[in-house]
Design a protein around this motif. Structure first.
Motif, PDB file in Angstrom:
ATOM      1  N   ARG A  17      -3.464 -20.377  -6.242  1.00 50.24           N
ATOM      2  CA  ARG A  17      -3.770 -19.112  -6.916  1.00 50.24           C
ATOM      3  C   ARG A  17      -4.334 -18.099  -5.919  1.00 50.24           C
ATOM      4  O   ARG A  17      -5.257 -18.402  -5.151  1.00 50.24           O
ATOM      5  CB  ARG A  17      -4.774 -19.338  -8.042  1.00 50.24           C
ATOM      6  CG  ARG A  17      -4.263 -20.215  -9.179  1.00 50.24           C
ATOM      7  CD  ARG A  17      -5.334 -20.381 -10.236  1.00 50.24           C
ATOM      8  NE  ARG A  17      -5.645 -19.095 -10.861  1.00 50.24           N
ATOM      9  CZ  ARG A  17      -6.779 -18.840 -11.524  1.00 50.24           C
ATOM     10  NH1 ARG A  17      -7.719 -19.780 -11.603  1.00 50.24           N
ATOM     11  NH2 ARG A  17      -6.985 -17.659 -12.078  1.00 50.24           N
ATOM     12  N   GLU A  18      -3.766 -16.911  -5.937  1.00 55.09           N
ATOM     13  CA  GLU A  18      -4.263 -15.837  -5.074  1.00 55.09           C
ATOM     14  C   GLU A  18      -5.718 -15.520  -5.391  1.00 55.09           C
ATOM     15  O   GLU A  18      -6.522 -15.241  -4.493  1.00 55.09           O
ATOM     16  CB  GLU A  18      -3.396 -14.587  -5.246  1.00 55.09           C
ATOM     17  CG  GLU A  18      -3.817 -13.448  -4.330  1.00 55.09           C
ATOM     18  CD  GLU A  18      -2.966 -12.206  -4.515  1.00 55.09           C
ATOM     19  OE1 GLU A  18      -3.509 -11.099  -4.318  1.00 55.09           O
ATOM     20  OE2 GLU A  18      -1.771 -12.331  -4.852  1.00 55.09           O
ATOM     21  N   GLU A  19      -6.073 -15.587  -6.659  1.00 56.91           N
ATOM     22  CA  GLU A  19      -7.445 -15.307  -7.062  1.00 56.91           C
ATOM     23  C   GLU A  19      -8.431 -16.267  -6.392  1.00 56.91           C
ATOM     24  O   GLU A  19      -9.535 -15.872  -5.990  1.00 56.91           O
ATOM     25  CB  GLU A  19      -7.559 -15.408  -8.583  1.00 56.91           C
ATOM     26  CG  GLU A  19      -8.959 -15.144  -9.117  1.00 56.91           C
ATOM     27  CD  GLU A  19      -9.060 -15.358 -10.620  1.00 56.91           C
ATOM     28  OE1 GLU A  19     -10.186 -15.287 -11.150  1.00 56.91           O
ATOM     29  OE2 GLU A  19      -8.020 -15.606 -11.256  1.00 56.91           O
ATOM     30  N   ARG A  22      -8.788 -15.288  -2.741  1.00 61.16           N
ATOM     31  CA  ARG A  22      -9.587 -14.065  -2.653  1.00 61.16           C
ATOM     32  C   ARG A  22     -11.078 -14.380  -2.805  1.00 61.16           C
ATOM     33  O   ARG A  22     -11.920 -13.788  -2.120  1.00 61.16           O
ATOM     34  CB  ARG A  22      -9.148 -13.061  -3.727  1.00 61.16           C
ATOM     35  CG  ARG A  22      -7.858 -12.319  -3.397  1.00 61.16           C
ATOM     36  CD  ARG A  22      -7.413 -11.430  -4.553  1.00 61.16           C
ATOM     37  NE  ARG A  22      -6.360 -10.516  -4.141  1.00 61.16           N
ATOM     38  CZ  ARG A  22      -6.548  -9.275  -3.698  1.00 61.16           C
ATOM     39  NH1 ARG A  22      -7.788  -8.772  -3.637  1.00 61.16           N
ATOM     40  NH2 ARG A  22      -5.543  -8.517  -3.338  1.00 61.16           N
ATOM     41  N   ILE A  38      -3.512 -13.162   3.376  1.00 52.88           N
ATOM     42  CA  ILE A  38      -3.292 -14.359   2.554  1.00 52.88           C
ATOM     43  C   ILE A  38      -1.847 -14.800   2.696  1.00 52.88           C
ATOM     44  O   ILE A  38      -0.929 -13.971   2.681  1.00 52.88           O
ATOM     45  CB  ILE A  38      -3.618 -14.067   1.075  1.00 52.88           C
ATOM     46  CG1 ILE A  38      -5.132 -13.911   0.880  1.00 52.88           C
ATOM     47  CG2 ILE A  38      -3.079 -15.171   0.166  1.00 52.88           C
ATOM     48  CD1 ILE A  38      -5.518 -13.454  -0.521  1.00 52.88           C
ATOM     49  N   ARG A  40       0.757 -17.679   0.866  1.00 52.10           N
ATOM     50  CA  ARG A  40       0.892 -18.621  -0.242  1.00 52.10           C
ATOM     51  C   ARG A  40       2.273 -19.240  -0.240  1.00 52.10           C
ATOM     52  O   ARG A  40       3.275 -18.550  -0.051  1.00 52.10           O
ATOM     53  CB  ARG A  40       0.668 -17.917  -1.585  1.00 52.10           C
ATOM     54  CG  ARG A  40      -0.705 -17.344  -1.787  1.00 52.10           C
ATOM     55  CD  ARG A  40      -0.761 -16.505  -3.060  1.00 52.10           C
ATOM     56  NE  ARG A  40      -0.559 -17.349  -4.240  1.00 52.10           N
ATOM     57  CZ  ARG A  40       0.216 -17.013  -5.258  1.00 52.10           C
ATOM     58  NH1 ARG A  40       0.907 -15.887  -5.256  1.00 52.10           N
ATOM     59  NH2 ARG A  40       0.340 -17.832  -6.300  1.00 52.10           N
ATOM     60  N   GLY A  45      -2.071 -22.615   0.904  1.00 52.28           N
ATOM     61  CA  GLY A  45      -2.618 -21.273   0.845  1.00 52.28           C
ATOM     62  C   GLY A  45      -3.544 -21.077   2.026  1.00 52.28           C
ATOM     63  O   GLY A  45      -4.428 -21.908   2.274  1.00 52.28           O
ATOM     64  N   VAL A 650      -0.795  -9.754   1.498  1.00 53.07           N
ATOM     65  CA  VAL A 650      -0.439 -11.014   0.852  1.00 53.07           C
ATOM     66  C   VAL A 650       1.012 -11.347   1.170  1.00 53.07           C
ATOM     67  O   VAL A 650       1.914 -10.531   0.929  1.00 53.07           O
ATOM     68  CB  VAL A 650      -0.641 -10.940  -0.674  1.00 53.07           C
ATOM     69  CG1 VAL A 650      -0.235 -12.264  -1.323  1.00 53.07           C
ATOM     70  CG2 VAL A 650      -2.090 -10.606  -1.006  1.00 53.07           C
ATOM     71  N   ASP A 652       3.757 -13.881   0.084  1.00 48.37           N
ATOM     72  CA  ASP A 652       3.992 -14.784  -1.040  1.00 48.37           C
ATOM     73  C   ASP A 652       5.319 -15.506  -0.871  1.00 48.37           C
ATOM     74  O   ASP A 652       6.388 -14.916  -1.007  1.00 48.37           O
ATOM     75  CB  ASP A 652       3.984 -13.999  -2.344  1.00 48.37           C
ATOM     76  CG  ASP A 652       3.899 -14.912  -3.562  1.00 48.37           C
ATOM     77  OD1 ASP A 652       4.294 -16.092  -3.447  1.00 48.37           O
ATOM     78  OD2 ASP A 652       3.413 -14.450  -4.603  1.00 48.37           O
TER      79      ASP A 652
END
Length: 660
Positions: A17-19, A22, A38, A40, A45, A650, A652
C-alpha cells in the motif's frame, strides 16, 4: 544523504500500500526533507527520503538500471564514484543521472555483492531485483550509516531508522531486557541486536540477501590489526604516505553540489582536517563548534584560536545545563536507544546551528582516537599491564594519576582509592577483554537499578562481542583498539552521537579518518608509533607539526563530554524528569527498581557530588524511560505521514509480475 525504508512480501504477491510507505517515509523526513520517492510492485515496496547533495535536480530515488529489473534506494555517499563511473561506462552501462547512487547500482549489476569491496564511503543501501524477487542490503565497513530490519507477519521490513519500521501496522516496540542490560554494561547495544525485541541491526561491513523467504548475512570486510609494520623502519616514508592518504580522504569528502563546512572541536583531529581544507583548496569555509557554560567541559578558547589561525567563518552554539536538559527528549527520539551520557545533546544543538546557516554537509574528525591510540582507556590498559608485572609496586600505579583528568573522583588527593579501583583483576592479562574490564565492570554496577536485576557476569555480557581469528596474538594495543571500534565507535559514537544527531537536522557528517584506506593503513602501524610511552596519537602529532600551531598539535587529548546530572537537576528542570522518574512511571515501564532510582534522584536533586557511575545511571535511566515513553507507550501519537505538499515521485509497477 537520505533515509530509506522498504517492505518485501515473503510468501505471496500483494501490492504494498502506498499509504503505508508514505507513513514510513514520514518518520524519516528529518533525514531527507527535499523530496521523496516510492517504488511499488507485487512483491516489493521501496521508499526514499532524499537530502539533495549530488545532482540536485536529477538524482531522485528510487533509481533503476537500464531495463528496470533492478531498483535502488540508498543512504550515504560513495566518494570514489567519480573514478568508478568511467570503468562502468566502458563496460557498456548507460547512466541517466550524475549521482553516486546510480554508480552503485550498475556496479552491483556488474559484480554482485563483490561490488562492495570497490566502494569507498559511508552507506546503507537496498537493491531490489524484480526478476529474481530478491533483496540485497549492505552497510559500510565502519557502520557510519544505520540499517535495521524485522520480519512481522509474512513481510520483511527495513529502514534507516527504527521509527520508520514502527510506522508499519504489523510492528510494535517492546524493550528487550537483555539488550538493556547490555547497553548499561557495554555502553551500547551490540549488533545485530537493537533495544527492541525482534528488530535487528545489520552489522557494519555486512550484507544481507533475501530470496524465497530465506535470509543470508555475510561479512565482506573485517577489522584486521594483526599485521604491524616493523617499528625499526624509517618513520619519514610512513608519515608521508599517511599524510597523503589523509589529504586525499579529506579532499574527496568535499565532493558535493552544495557547500561543505567543518566541525572544529579545538582538538588535534578536527583541527588537522580543517587545516587540510584551508591549505589545499580555495573553498570559503564555515566552521562550527560547541561552547559550554560549564568551564569543566568548555574548549572554546582552542576552537577560536584555530578558527582565527585558519581564517574560517566561525559559528558557535552555547550549551548550558538547562539547554541540554531541555533537548534531551528530542535527542532520545533520534537515538532510538538508551544512552549513558548526555554528550549527544550538544551535538544535536550543533547540527541545528549548521542547518540554521543553510548547510547540509560537515567534515568531522571522528575515528582518529580509535585508529591512532587517542583514548585514556588505551593508556589505562598499558599502565595496568606494566603494573601487573610487579603488582606490589608502590610507584607503578602512580602512573594512573595521568589518566582521566576529567573525572574528579579519580584525581582526589587520596591515592588509595585510585589504586584499589584499577587493581581489580589486575593479573588477568590473558583475558581478551582486559583493556575494557574496568569500564565494563563499572557498567555491571549499573545493573542494580534494573528490575528484575540481571544476574549477569562480565563474561556473559562480553560474549556479545565477536572476536576475530588470531585475536590472542595481536598486540595489547591492537586488541584494545578493536574492542573500542566494535563496541563503542560504531554502535554509539557514530550512531547516537554522530549520524542521529546530524540527521536530526538534515546534516550529513563526513569522516576523513574513516576512509577505508586510512583505516587499513593505521591498522598496520606499530603500536609504539601510536602510543609513544603515554603520549597519545604520537604518529598523528608528527603530521600536525606541519599544519597546526604548537599549542594544538602538542595539546593533551581532552575527551568530549557534557554535564549529566546538573543538566536534569537544576532550578529550571524540565517537567518530564520528575514525571518519568516517579514511582508510577517506573512501575509502568517495569524496567527499573523504583526504590533504587528514587534514592539516586534524591541524591542528584540534593546537589551532592555524584560518582561517575551514578552520573551514568542518571542518563541511562532517564534515556530508557524516554525510549519507553516515546516508542512503546505513545508512538501512535508521534506518527506523521507525507502530506499533499511534499514532492513525491511514485513508480507503480503493481500490475507487472516478472516470471522467475
Amino acid at each position: 544523504m537520505c533515509g530509506i525504508t522498504g517492505i518485501i512480501n515473503l510468501n505471496e504477491p500483494e501490492p504494498i500500500r502506498e499509504e503505508t510507505l508514505r507513513g514510513m517515509l514520514g518518520m524519516l523526513r528529518h533525514r531527507g526533507p527535499d523530496e521523496f520517492g516510492i517504488y511499488r510492485s507485487p512483491w516489493a515496496g521501496l521508499g526514499s527520503a532524499r537530502l539533495s547533495i549530488l545532482d540536485l535536480s536529477g538524482g531522485q530515488q528510487p533509481i533503476s538500471n537500464e531495463d528496470g529489473s533492478l531498483w535502488i534506494v540508498y543512504n550515504g555517499e560513495v566518494f570514489n564514484y567519480v573514478e568508478l563511473r568511467p570503468r562502468l561506462e566502458a563496460l557498456g552501462h548507460r547512466f541517466t543521472t550524475h549521482t553516486d547512487t546510480e554508480v552503485i547500482l550498475h556496479l552491483y549489476e556488474e559484480y554482485g555483492p563483490d561490488c562492495l569491496s570497490q566502494l569507498n564511503g559511508q552507506f546503507a543501501l537496498a537493491i531490489w531485483d524484480e526478476r529474481e524477487r530478491s533483496l540485497f542490503l549492505a552497510r559500510d565497513r565502519m557502520g557510519i550509516r544505520p540499517l535495521y530490519y524485522a520480519l512481522p507477519g509474512g513481510q520483511f521490513l527495513f529502514g534507516s531508522e527504527i521509527k520508520a519500521m514502527l510506522a508499519h501496522p504489523a510492528l510494535t516496540a517492546e524493550i528487550d531486557p537483555a539488550a538493556l542490560a547490555q547497553a548499561f554494561t557495554l555502553w551500547s547495544v551490540q549488533p545485530p541486536a537493537s533495544i527492541f525485541r525482534g528488530i535487528q541491526s545489520l552489522p557494519p561491513a555486512h550484507y544481507l540477501r533475501l530470496k524465497d523467504g530465506r535470509i543470508e548475512i555475510k561479512a565482506y570486510w573485517s577489522l584486521d590489526l594483526s599485521q604491524e609494520m616493523d617499528p625499526d623502519q624509517p618513520l619519514a616514508p610512513a608519515l608521508e604516505e599517511f599524510k597523503n592518504l589523509l589529504i586525499d580522504s579529506t579532499l574527496i569528502r568535499l565532493r558535493a553540489d552544495v557547500p561543505v563546512g567543518a566541525y572544529l572541536s579545538g582538538g588535534l583531529d578536527s583541527s588537522l582536517t580543517t587545516a587540510i581544507i584551508r591549505k589545499y583548496t580555495q573553498n570559503h569555509l564555515e566552521t562550527f563548534s560547541i561552547a559550554f557554560s560549564d568551564p569543566q567541559f568548555d574548549e572554546s578558547s582552542y576552537q577560536l584560536r584555530m578558527a582565527e589561525t585558519l581564517g574560517t567563518h566561525h559559528h558557535v552554539v552555547y550549551a548550558t545545563h538547562e539547554e541540554i536538559g531541555r533537548v534531551f527528549p528530542q535527542v532520545i527520539w533520534h537515538t532510538e536507544t538508551p544512552i549513558l551520557r548526555t554528550a549527544p545533546a550538544p551535538m544535536y544543538l550543533l547540527s541545528g546551528l549548521v542547518r540554521e546557516h543553510d548547510m547540509k554537509v560537515v567534515i568531522t574528525g571522528e575515528g582518529a582516537d580509535e585508529l591512532l591510540g587517542g583514548y585514556d582507556i588505551f593508556k589505562e590498559m598499558l599502565v595496568r599491564r606494566f603494573w601487573a608485572r610487579n603488582p606490589e609496586s608502590e610507584m607503578r600505579p602512580m602512573l594512573l594519576t595521568r589518566l582521566y583528568p576529567d573525572i574528579a573522583a579519580l584525581n582526589s588527593p587520596g591515592r588509595a582509592y585510585l589504586k584499589a579501583f584499577f587493581k581489580k583483576d589486575l593479573s588477568q592479562t590473558d583475558s581478551p577483554f582486559y583493556s575494557h574490564s574496568i569500564r565494563w565492570g563499572n557498567g555491571l554496577r549499573l545493573l542494580r537499578f534494573l528490575q528484575p536485576q540481571p544476574l549477569a557476569s562480565l563474561a556473559e555480557q562480553a560474549a556479545a562481542v565477536p572476536l576475530p581469528a588470531g585475536f590472542d596474538h595481536w598486540s595489547a594495543l591492537a586488541k584494545a583498539q578493536y574492542l573500542e571500534m566494535t563496541t563503542f565507535l560504531s554502535p554509539y559514537l557514530l550512531s547516537s552521537q554522530g549520524d542521529r544527531m546530524g540527521m536530526s537536522h538534515s546534516v550529513e557528517g563526513r569522516f576523513p579518518f574513516l576512509d577505508v584506506r586510512v583505516v587499513e593503513f593505521c591498522n598496520r602501524l606499530p603500536a609504539q608509533w601510536k602510543m609513544y610511552g603515554l603520549t597519545e596519537k604520537w604518529f598523528l602529532r608528527q603530521v600536525g607539526r606541519e599544519l597546526l600551531p604548537e599549542e594544538i598539535w602538542r595539546r593533551v587529548k581532552r575527551p568530549y563530554r557534557a554535564p549529566i546530572h546538573r543538566s536534569f537537576f537544576n532550578a529550571d528542570a524540565p517537567e518530564y524528569i520528575q514525571r518519568l522518574l516517579s514511582a508510577e512511571a517506573l512501575e509502568e515501564s517495569g524496567l527499573f527498581n523504583p526504590i533504587a532510582v528514587g534514592q539516586l534522584a534524591r541524591k542528584a536533586a540534593s546537589g551532592a557530588a555524584l560518582s561517575e557511575v551514578d552520573d551514568m545511571a542518571v542518563a541511562g535511566v532517564l534515556s530508557t524511560q524516554l525510549v519507553y515513553d516515546q516508542f512503546v507507550q505513545h508512538f501512535s501519537t508521534r506518527k506523521a505521514s507525507l502530506t499533499a505538499a511534499d514532492r513525491v515521485r511514485v513508480i507503480d509497477h503493481t500490475a507487472e509480475v516478472h516470471p522467475l
